[in-house]
Write a protein that holds these residues in place. Structure first.
Motif, mmCIF file in Angstrom:
data_model
loop_
_atom_site.group_PDB
_atom_site.id
_atom_site.type_symbol
_atom_site.label_atom_id
_atom_site.label_comp_id
_atom_site.label_asym_id
_atom_site.label_seq_id
_atom_site.Cartn_x
_atom_site.Cartn_y
_atom_site.Cartn_z
ATOM 1 N N GLY A 131 0.789 -1.206 0.092
ATOM 2 C CA GLY A 131 -0.026 -0.074 0.093
ATOM 3 C C GLY A 131 0.878 1.207 -0.059
ATOM 4 O O GLY A 131 0.360 2.314 -0.706
ATOM 5 N N SER A 132 2.023 1.247 0.868
ATOM 6 C CA SER A 132 2.953 2.338 0.766
ATOM 7 C C SER A 132 3.538 2.618 -0.351
ATOM 8 O O SER A 132 3.570 3.667 -1.159
ATOM 9 C CB SER A 132 3.906 2.180 1.851
ATOM 10 O OG SER A 132 3.198 2.029 3.056
ATOM 11 N N ALA A 133 3.935 1.574 -1.134
ATOM 12 C CA ALA A 133 4.546 1.676 -2.441
ATOM 13 C C ALA A 133 3.610 2.163 -3.546
ATOM 14 O O ALA A 133 3.910 3.228 -4.257
ATOM 15 C CB ALA A 133 5.261 0.325 -2.982
ATOM 16 N N LEU A 134 2.378 1.496 -3.496
ATOM 17 C CA LEU A 134 1.447 2.167 -4.253
ATOM 18 C C LEU A 134 0.771 3.632 -4.098
ATOM 19 O O LEU A 134 0.844 4.476 -5.004
ATOM 20 C CB LEU A 134 0.062 1.341 -4.260
ATOM 21 C CG LEU A 134 -0.954 1.814 -5.081
ATOM 22 C CD1 LEU A 134 -0.719 1.522 -6.448
ATOM 23 C CD2 LEU A 134 -2.387 0.957 -4.794
ATOM 24 N N THR A 135 0.863 3.975 -2.815
ATOM 25 C CA THR A 135 0.582 5.600 -2.529
ATOM 26 C C THR A 135 1.864 6.102 -3.269
ATOM 27 O O THR A 135 1.603 7.311 -3.589
ATOM 28 C CB THR A 135 0.514 5.570 -1.104
ATOM 29 O OG1 THR A 135 -0.529 4.721 -0.614
ATOM 30 C CG2 THR A 135 0.288 7.145 -0.766
ATOM 31 N N LEU A 136 2.937 5.949 -2.788
ATOM 32 C CA LEU A 136 4.176 6.596 -3.194
ATOM 33 C C LEU A 136 4.224 6.733 -4.801
ATOM 34 O O LEU A 136 4.455 7.504 -5.597
ATOM 35 C CB LEU A 136 5.463 6.040 -2.889
ATOM 36 C CG LEU A 136 6.893 6.681 -3.261
ATOM 37 C CD1 LEU A 136 7.002 8.035 -2.766
ATOM 38 C CD2 LEU A 136 8.142 5.792 -2.781
ATOM 39 N N THR A 137 3.843 5.390 -5.579
ATOM 40 C CA THR A 137 3.732 5.546 -6.973
ATOM 41 C C THR A 137 2.645 6.791 -7.435
ATOM 42 O O THR A 137 2.937 7.299 -8.525
ATOM 43 C CB THR A 137 3.516 4.521 -7.585
ATOM 44 O OG1 THR A 137 4.583 3.486 -7.173
ATOM 45 C CG2 THR A 137 3.533 4.143 -9.144
ATOM 46 N N ALA A 139 1.731 9.298 -5.804
ATOM 47 C CA ALA A 139 1.948 10.587 -5.709
ATOM 48 C C ALA A 139 3.288 11.029 -6.599
ATOM 49 O O ALA A 139 3.171 12.260 -7.143
ATOM 50 C CB ALA A 139 2.622 10.687 -4.144
ATOM 51 N N ILE A 140 3.900 10.427 -6.887
ATOM 52 C CA ILE A 140 5.261 10.646 -7.991
ATOM 53 C C ILE A 140 4.392 10.740 -9.149
ATOM 54 O O ILE A 140 4.884 12.049 -9.984
ATOM 55 C CB ILE A 140 6.074 9.572 -8.008
ATOM 56 C CG1 ILE A 140 7.073 9.439 -6.608
ATOM 57 C CG2 ILE A 140 7.049 9.831 -9.256
ATOM 58 C CD1 ILE A 140 8.047 8.384 -6.453
ATOM 59 N N GLY A 141 3.505 9.903 -9.571
ATOM 60 C CA GLY A 141 2.806 10.124 -10.882
ATOM 61 C C GLY A 141 1.893 11.590 -10.820
ATOM 62 O O GLY A 141 1.920 12.300 -12.006
ATOM 63 N N ALA A 142 1.374 11.685 -10.022
ATOM 64 C CA ALA A 142 0.362 13.087 -9.853
ATOM 65 C C ALA A 142 1.301 14.141 -9.882
ATOM 66 O O ALA A 142 0.984 15.368 -10.619
ATOM 67 C CB ALA A 142 -0.447 12.891 -8.594
ATOM 68 N N THR A 143 2.489 14.160 -9.241
ATOM 69 C CA THR A 143 3.524 15.220 -9.514
ATOM 70 C C THR A 143 4.021 15.597 -10.603
ATOM 71 O O THR A 143 4.062 16.645 -11.129
ATOM 72 C CB THR A 143 4.526 15.186 -8.214
ATOM 73 O OG1 THR A 143 4.184 14.767 -6.876
ATOM 74 C CG2 THR A 143 5.621 16.420 -8.074
ATOM 75 N N SER A 144 4.488 14.506 -11.119
ATOM 76 C CA SER A 144 4.906 14.472 -12.640
ATOM 77 C C SER A 144 4.118 14.945 -13.537
ATOM 78 O O SER A 144 4.219 15.939 -14.447
ATOM 79 C CB SER A 144 5.504 13.178 -13.256
ATOM 80 O OG SER A 144 5.817 13.043 -14.465
ATOM 81 N N LEU A 145 2.633 14.740 -13.530
ATOM 82 C CA LEU A 145 1.573 15.026 -14.362
ATOM 83 C C LEU A 145 1.467 16.721 -13.961
ATOM 84 O O LEU A 145 1.234 17.556 -14.974
ATOM 85 C CB LEU A 145 0.388 14.383 -14.423
ATOM 86 C CG LEU A 145 0.505 12.995 -14.917
ATOM 87 C CD1 LEU A 145 -0.831 12.221 -14.574
ATOM 88 C CD2 LEU A 145 0.586 13.071 -16.551
#
Length: 168
Positions: A131-137, A139-145
């Motif tokens: 769940g933490s890895a999914l949340t981090l992924t 967040a990184i994707g949203a920030t990148s977009l």
């Protein structure tokens, strides 16, 4: 109906007890009363009359069914029937492979469930890490977009977080 009429003609000369015995031999203990009733109705002509009335009523029944089905409820029933027919056709066509896949998935899930029961702490840790890895992924994707959008660049410049780096 001809068979019932023949039975009536063959058994009408016998008494009620003998008729019951014949009908039990033909239809069995539980169904002889129904057979006896049908044979008597055929002999009296009532069964033929009922059959004629039903034939005449079939057109009326079809008309009534068409009228009752000419609405959203009827359309939904027709859609449900079509979907059920499609599902049955698919099941018959690919019965073997789909059953094997479904049974295999069921076995895997059941084994995972048993493993989870046997290892509750490890299961909890793995779920938290996943769940933490999914949340981090996410967040990184949203920030990148967001970083690629013009609106974010203007916001960063306006806030002064990176002065001179991003210009609108």
């Amino acid at each position: 109906m001809a068979i019932l009429l023949d039975l009536y003609k063959a058994t009408k000369k016998y008494g009620n007890t003998a008729q019951v015995s014949f009908f039990k031999d033909i239809a069995g203990e539980e169904a002889f009363v129904g057979l006896q009733t049908l044979v008597q109705a055929a002999g009296s002509g009532a069964l033929g009359k009922l059959a004629g009335e039903l034939k005449n009523a079939s057109g009326e029944a079809q008309k009534a069914a068409r009228v009752m089905a000419d609405n959203l409820g009827g359309d939904l029933k027709e859609l449900d029937s079509a979907w059920e027919g499609f599902r049955i056709q698919i099941a018959e066509t690919a019965d073997g492979p789909l059953r094997q896949l479904t049974q295999g998935l069921s076995n895997v899930i059941n084994r995972m469930m048993l493993w989870g029961k046997d290892n509750p702490k490890l299961t909890q840790t793995l779920l938290l890490m996943g769940g933490s890895a999914l949340t981090l992924t996410a967040a990184i994707g949203a920030t990148s977009l967001a970083a690629r959008s013009r609106c974010f660049k203007c916001w960063v410049t306006w806030r002064g977080a990176f002065p001179g780096f991003l210009r609108c």
